[in-house]
Design an enzyme around this catalytic site. Structure first.
Site, PDB file in Angstrom:
ATOM      1  N   LYS A  88      31.330  47.896  -3.094  1.00  0.00           N
ATOM      2  CA  LYS A  88      30.771  47.386  -1.834  1.00  0.00           C
ATOM      3  C   LYS A  88      29.274  47.224  -2.004  1.00  0.00           C
ATOM      4  CE  LYS A  88      31.159  46.176   2.473  1.00  0.00           C
ATOM      5  NZ  LYS A  88      30.301  45.029   2.140  1.00  0.00           N
ATOM      6  N   LYS A 112      23.930  55.446  -1.937  1.00  0.00           N
ATOM      7  CA  LYS A 112      23.854  55.165  -0.496  1.00  0.00           C
ATOM      8  C   LYS A 112      25.240  55.182   0.133  1.00  0.00           C
ATOM      9  CE  LYS A 112      21.370  51.619   0.667  1.00  0.00           C
ATOM     10  NZ  LYS A 112      20.923  50.233   0.946  1.00  0.00           N
ATOM     11  N   LYS A 124      26.502  45.142  -6.472  1.00  0.00           N
ATOM     12  CA  LYS A 124      25.510  44.189  -5.962  1.00  0.00           C
ATOM     13  C   LYS A 124      25.671  42.892  -6.738  1.00  0.00           C
ATOM     14  CE  LYS A 124      22.258  44.250  -2.749  1.00  0.00           C
ATOM     15  NZ  LYS A 124      22.317  44.956  -1.462  1.00  0.00           N
ATOM     16  N   ASN A 238      16.601  40.232   9.412  1.00  0.00           N
ATOM     17  CA  ASN A 238      17.468  41.057  10.259  1.00  0.00           C
ATOM     18  C   ASN A 238      16.994  42.493  10.363  1.00  0.00           C
ATOM     19  OD1 ASN A 238      19.319  39.288  11.239  1.00  0.00           O
ATOM     20  ND2 ASN A 238      21.026  39.973   9.982  1.00  0.00           N
TER      21      ASN A 238
END
Length: 448
Positions: A88, A112, A124, A238
């Site tokens: 992820k 994380k 990533k 964002n």
């Protein structure tokens, strides 16, 4: 000696990957108290395995521009670690993307995601494609060409990418649409989707909101808060916009924002609606804000102090670096501290240099490292995956409440771990050890 051996090996093996070296150095040097007290990690070669990605995928992306000329970019996906769940992590479209940058981001993502309490491994990816000044059709064609190569490596229980710099809801939509055409399945293979096709409420707000929630937890332990305090926020994407939004909601006063061309300081506090209009609706530049607000001053990057960032020279109680890696130098850290800054919470990934981090730790301010403070984004990505799996969307209030709870749990875990190792204000140590222990335990249990 174990840590030193790993760092020497890394330098010898990948001599030019400076961002990756920086991320690994920051993480594993803080693991020394754990590694010294428990030799099983060395016995099982956990660090050696942790810093080597399980899989690196590089591919050519060919697409047609509006002049019918063939353009060629490089795409990649680094699937770093799947010990605790499917890979992820985001996709970044930016000219700075290279193997070192993607590996640093993937390595950070492993620790994380471990902190979030959710079952997610780390990865990533991205491309050196630059969406700036590209037409809508060019962006769509590039995203489709990118997915033509990526689709065979991802899946709802294999690898679930999301957005990052240069990849927002628009790009995710094009990527998802192409994936669906290629595999003939509607599944939660990407997060950050639009609300009409499987996206989650509170996703775009999540990183910024979560960062403020984490900062409030840090300050609460010191009988302080952000209410009524001046805050500096960098960036205007964002993360920055929704950090500013949450700060305003709790009664703080954010006074800065920035983009790659410069920064603004608004002494009256940031006008959130104007900022959203410029950056989200117009896709404009931050200098436009100062043209419309007489209370605001614009400073272009060429006028920044040498070796520093002008945004961190604005006196503030709390700083929220929310733009990009290494945006906060040792000079900036010195300036923040001398101006009375009491809290730094990282909305971006690795925004502070290792030297800056050392200064924050020495000063014993409330310092929330990115892998803990900005974990709200991937946490709500995980919640989006849960909603997709059940085919049942949740309300904004439900997702926000779950996000707030996760950030509280992350803080509790990080804080308790720091106290366990007799360094109660060192949340770098706390975050790295807490994240590492969970991943390492799963790696050892699953064998070589």
């Amino acid at each position: 000696m174990y840590v030193e051996k790993i760092l020497q090996s890394l330098q010898k093996k990948y001599p030019y990957q400076k961002e990756f070296h920086q991320a690994v150095y920051e993480a594993i040097t803080s693991l020394k108290p754990l590694l010294d007290s428990d030799k099983s990690y060395e016995k099982h070669a956990v660090l050696e395995r942790l810093i080597e990605p399980e899989r690196e995928i590089f591919f050519r992306v060919c697409w047609l521009d509006d002049n019918h000329q063939i353009q060629v970019n490089r795409g990649c996906r680094v699937e770093f670690n799947s010990a605790i769940g499917p890979y992820k992590g985001g996709l970044r479209f930016h000219p700075s993307v290279n193997e070192s940058v993607i590996k640093f981001l993937g390595f950070e993502q492993v620790l994380k995601n471990s902190l979030t309490t959710l079952a997610m491994g780390g990865a990533k990816g991205g491309s050196d494609f630059d969406p700036k000044e590209k037409s809508e059709h060019e962006i769509m064609r590039f995203c489709q060409a990118f997915m033509n190569e990526l689709y065979r490596h991802i899946g709802a229980t294999t690898d679930v990418p999301a957005g990052d710099i240069g990849v927002g809801e628009r790009e995710i939509g094009y990527l998802f649409g192409q994936y669906k055409k290629l595999v003939n399945r509607f599944e939660g293979v990407l997060t950050g989707k639009g609300l009409t096709y499987g996206g989650s409420l509170c996703r775009k707000e999540a990183t910024g909101y979560g960062c403020v929630y984490f900062a409030e937890e840090m300050l609460q332990e010191r009988n302080s808060s952000l209410e009524g305090k001046v805050c500096s926020v960098s960036g205007s994407g964002n993360v920055a916009i929704y950090t500013i939004e949450k700060l305003l909601q709790i009664g703080a006063k954010p006074v800065t924002a920035s983009d790659s061309n410069g920064m603004i300081y608004d002494k009256d506090g940031i006008d959130l609606e104007l900022l959203k209009e410029i950056k989200e609706a117009r896709r404009g530049r931050i200098k436009e804000y100062a043209l419309e607000k007489t209370s605001a001053k614009y400073t272009p990057t060429e006028n920044y102090p040498k070796g520093g960032n002008a945004i961190w020279h604005v006196p503030c109680f709390a700083a929220f670096p929310s733009a990009t890696e290494n945006e906060l130098s040792v000079l900036d850290a010195k300036t923040l501290l001398s101006n009375g800054c009491k809290c730094v919470a990282e909305g971006a990934n690795m925004p502070s240099s290792n030297e800056a981090i050392e200064l924050f730790l020495q000063a014993k301010i409330s310092y929330g490292i990115g892998k803990a403070a900005n974990a709200g984004g991937v946490s709500v990505s995980g919640l989006e995956m849960a909603q997709n799996a059940s085919m049942h969307p949740w309300s904004f209030e439900v997702v926000d409440a779950k996000l707030h709870h996760i950030m509280k749990e992350i803080y509790k875990n990080v804080s308790q771990t720091a106290k366990e190792f007799k360094d109660p204000t060192n949340f770098v140590l706390g975050a790295n050890i807490a994240g590492f222990r969970k991943v390492a335990s799963a790696m050892i249990a699953q064998g070589v």
